[in-house]
Design an enzyme around this catalytic site. Structure first.
Site, PDB file in Angstrom:
ATOM      1  N   GLU A  18       0.839  -1.207   0.000  1.00  0.00           N
ATOM      2  CA  GLU A  18       0.000   0.000   0.000  1.00  0.00           C
ATOM      3  C   GLU A  18       0.872   1.254   0.000  1.00  0.00           C
ATOM      4  OE1 GLU A  18      -2.708   1.374  -0.361  1.00  0.00           O
ATOM      5  OE2 GLU A  18      -4.380   0.017   0.003  1.00  0.00           O
ATOM      6  N   ASN A 148     -10.093   5.625   1.831  1.00  0.00           N
ATOM      7  CA  ASN A 148      -9.108   5.404   0.772  1.00  0.00           C
ATOM      8  C   ASN A 148      -9.168   6.550  -0.233  1.00  0.00           C
ATOM      9  OD1 ASN A 148      -7.340   3.085   0.783  1.00  0.00           O
ATOM     10  ND2 ASN A 148      -9.177   1.803   0.844  1.00  0.00           N
ATOM     11  N   ASP A 207     -10.011   1.678  -4.503  1.00  0.00           N
ATOM     12  CA  ASP A 207      -9.030   1.657  -3.422  1.00  0.00           C
ATOM     13  C   ASP A 207      -8.185   2.929  -3.527  1.00  0.00           C
ATOM     14  OD1 ASP A 207      -7.069   0.866  -1.475  1.00  0.00           O
ATOM     15  OD2 ASP A 207      -7.502  -1.227  -1.888  1.00  0.00           O
TER      16      ASP A 207
END
Length: 300
Positions: A18, A148, A207
């Site tokens: 991430e 997100n 996302d």
């Protein structure tokens, strides 16, 4: 715009990669492995990879003006010294770390740091969005499950924010200089996966994201095996297939801003999927036509 041709970076895969960040001063790529409790750095000029193990989960990272990184972790906000590997406390978590943690976050054009949370029980929607500036955390928005997709337009006046579980990307126009968030508009709303629906027919949920110099919003569609490029009004400008099912976040960087990096996940994926997609968990990279915006710096 031609579809990118992806290759993985020559580094070990993450469990859940991430927050890819191209550091504008170090000329290096950083990213987090959340459940792996690690921070990674790739220096292309040296072909060198470095990993720092951390005491708890890092949700995201951002570059600090003057050196180092800001890490948003389950146990709070920290300044991280990449030369020594030491953390310096900045703020306690504004939640119960037994059920919530920091997730996606980025520095804003004004030097503040915005970071959202994920409420791990998933129901009710108790996650929130915070702004850290002048040494304090301020709750800016709430009522979601998984924060997100934070990104800003090139002029800094529109902020994007996603609730992944709700499959919704919102845009807040007029944020530059504002003390409170203005009412949002829906940039894009996607159809949730239906009970029993095969993944091959599911488009995924939004996302992490990035914005390019033309103002387009690049969004990783988790479980959708694709990357979208959206216009500021929500029109789909490009819909690119990916070689892995679960992309988590794109980043535009490299020396000219035209290298696309995409973090991906392998945590919790079925064995047959991982066998068919050996790049799951890798950082994917490709060359693209439109450069990205340089990462903003946090001003402490």
């Amino acid at each position: 715009m031609n579809p990118p041709s992806f290759q993985p970076l020559p580094v070990p895969p993450a469990r859940l990669g991430e927050s890819p960040l191209w550091h504008p001063q170090e000329h290096a790529l950083y990213w987090c492995d959340i459940p792996g409790r690690a921070l990674h750095r790739w220096q292309p000029a040296l072909a060198q990879h470095q990993r720092w193990d951390l005491p708890t989960e890092p949700g995201c990272c951002a570059p600090i003006d003057g050196g180092g990184l800001l890490l948003a972790m389950r146990d709070g906000l920290w300044r991280f010294d990449t030369a020594t590997g030491q953390r310096q406390w900045l703020a306690d978590p504004p939640y119960d770390p037994a059920t919530e943690r920091f997730n996606d976050g980025k520095a804003a054009p004004d030097g503040s740091f915005w970071v959202g949370t994920i409420y791990e029980p998933r129901d009710p929607p108790l996650a929130a969005l915070y702004r850290w500036a002048h040494g304090r955390l301020q709750r800016m928005a709430d009522g979601i499950t998984t924060s997100n997709g934070l990104a800003w337009s090139p002029d800094g006046d529109t902020m994007y924010w996603t609730d992944t579980k709700a499959h919704c990307i919102r845009a807040f126009d007029g944020v530059r200089g504002a003390e409170q968030l203005p009412p949002p508009r829906v940039l894009a709303q996607f159809t949730p996966r239906q009970p029993g629906q095969a993944l091959d027919s599911y488009g995924g949920r939004p996302d992490g994201a990035a914005v390019d110099v033309e103002g387009a919003y690049w969004c990783a569609m988790y479980e959708g095996q694709r990357l979208l490029r959206l216009a500021p009004d929500g029109r789909v400008l490009a819909d690119w297939p990916l070689p892995v099912r679960c992309a988590t976040m794109p980043c535009l960087g490299g020396e000219d801003g035209r290298t696309l990096f995409v973090t991906t996940a392998r945590e919790g994926r079925p064995a047959e999927e991982l066998a068919a997609q050996p790049w799951a968990g890798q950082v994917l990279c490709a060359r693209v036509e439109v450069p990205g915006l340089p990462a903003n710096l946090v001003r402490l």
